[in-house]
Structure formats: C-alpha cells, structure tokens
Design an enzyme around this catalytic site. Sequence first.
Site, mmCIF file in Angstrom:
data_model
loop_
_atom_site.group_PDB
_atom_site.id
_atom_site.type_symbol
_atom_site.label_atom_id
_atom_site.label_comp_id
_atom_site.label_asym_id
_atom_site.label_seq_id
_atom_site.Cartn_x
_atom_site.Cartn_y
_atom_site.Cartn_z
ATOM 1 C CB SER A 106 -6.005 -17.179 10.938
ATOM 2 O OG SER A 106 -5.863 -17.473 12.316
ATOM 3 N NE ARG A 133 -2.014 0.784 3.744
ATOM 4 C CZ ARG A 133 -2.533 0.496 4.922
ATOM 5 N NH1 ARG A 133 -3.833 0.293 5.036
ATOM 6 N NH2 ARG A 133 -1.768 0.373 5.982
ATOM 7 C CG ASP A 152 -5.293 0.667 -0.305
ATOM 8 O OD1 ASP A 152 -5.729 -0.371 0.236
ATOM 9 O OD2 ASP A 152 -5.526 1.803 0.133
ATOM 10 C CE1 TYR A 189 -5.801 -11.462 11.043
ATOM 11 C CE2 TYR A 189 -6.078 -13.446 12.373
ATOM 12 C CZ TYR A 189 -5.429 -12.758 11.365
ATOM 13 O OH TYR A 189 -4.410 -13.361 10.674
#
Length: 313
Positions: A172, A68, A93, A232
């Site tokens: 994750s 970015r 970005d 998250y």
Amino acid sequence: MDKKARAKERREKRRQEISLLRTIPYSDHQRWWSPDTVAVVTGANRGIGFEIAHQLAMDGLTVILTSRDTGVGDAAAKVLQDGGLNVFFHQLDIVNPLSIETFTDWIQQSYGGLDILVNNAGINFNVGSDNSVESAEKVIETNYFGTKNMIKAMIPLMRPSASGARIVNVSSRLGRLNGRRNRIGNLTLRAQLEDVDSLSEELIGGAMDTFLQQAKDGTWESGGWPKVFTDYSLSKLAVNAYTRLMARILSDRPEGHKIYINCYCPGWVKTAMTGWAGHITPEEGADTAVWLALLPDLSISGKFFAERREINF
C-alpha cells in the site's frame, strides 16, 4: 475544475490506459511461462486475491488458490474451474506455522515447487476515519510476519529457470517511508529504514516490536507513528522494507536460479476490506500484480509500483 474533479479525471484516464494495456496480447518472445508454470496466490478466495488468481489463470498458468477458510476457498476455486481454468485450491493460514509447513510439503510433492508467489493475504480493521490500534498485533502478525514467513518457506521451492521466479507482495502507498501522508515521524528510524545497504530483518522487526509495545501501553501516539490506519500502514511499511531487503539478498543468486521480488499498491479497491468504499474494481486492482508476476524484464527487483508505474518507497 476543483482538486477532486481533477483527481477523478486522472484516475479515469489511467484506468483507460491500463484497460488498453490488458487487451494487448503477449508476444511469443515475451511469454516465458506455460501451463506448467505454477503460481501461488494467498488469500485468494475473494477480492483482489481472487481476481489475481483469475487473471493469471486466464493467461494460461496453473494457479494454486489459497484461503484460510477451506469452504470459501474451495468454492472460489470451483468458480474458476467451471470457467475452464487450471485452478486448484489448498488451505493455507499464513500466521500458522503448521499450516505453512503442510502447504509447503503439499506443493513440493504435487508440483515439485512453484514459479510465482503472490502474497495477497492481509487484514485491516479500520475503515473510514476509524484508527483503533486494538488489533495492531494481529494486523502486523498477518500482514508482515505472515508474508515474511511465506517468502522464507517458498524460496527453497522456487523452481530454477532462465526466466527467474517471481514474488509479488501486495502492499500500500500508506506504507511509504516518505509519502506526503502517514510518514514515520522518527527521523532516525526513517533514515535507517531508507538505507537499503544496512537494512536488516532485525531492524524491521524491531520497529514493529517497538510500535506494538507502545500500542499496548498506550504511548504509541507520541512515538511518531502514522496517524491514519496506523497499524495497517506500519504493516505495509514493513512489507515494503522487507521487499527491498530480500531483493538485495536474492540478487546474489546465480543465473538460472534468480528470484525477482517487487511490491505494489492496488489502489483504493471496492472490496470488503475497504467497506466497499473504494473507487476502482478488483479487476483493476489486480492488474499490476499480474503484470509484475509475468514481466519479461528480468532487471526489475526490489521496486514499488502502482498502476504499472514505479513509485518511490
């Protein structure tokens, strides 16, 4: 030996196994790529993304390192260029549609497309025991919607080949539907997200919109959402679900135009995002992403991995 000591011993054993695997060279039969193979890595100016770009370039690919911030991205690319690697920088970005459009035009004009996309760019504002949802909108906009928009923009540019193009999403374990920790408490929603045949972009987006609305009005804690790293975790749950959805959609593409998409958990890595509190290095965290990007086995798509092993969503 207590539980923590046993876990540490297992991590060390697996670390040694993966270190050994990284030293084994690819055979000529396995090596489907060449210096003309183009890999794009988002958010690659530092941490795991930088190391993914580094390892792909070390394997002989042309790597487009994106960031970015132009200054830090350009500096990161120069570090790898100074090591003799074929790495180039372009600003990107992933939450800015104009930035994605500019990047899309540039890579099409410069390379005619790409072969590998690694969606690494992501953010997290909670560290340790913190669990604020004040930045939930920004987290989900970046980690899920930004990743989704990059996939949509890059798919038309993925170059046809017998080996197929690759998309790897950095995710994750916190985003697992049925993990022991952080699972969604709403059983109806969990069942809907689990059913890949009825999974849809509207369902995933609707779940994120519901959470964001509850985060704004202060009712999210009673909504059955994960209790740790809430925003998250949900952003990565959405990435995992979208990976499965896209694998189903992309499976219909004809031979020579195949695109294989998978996601993986890099582990708890020592980076700025974890407050340097992780227990593995960026080099180790990047390994599975590179392995998935270069995997010769063309039957693997829509899967979730950690440490080169498939795990359940």
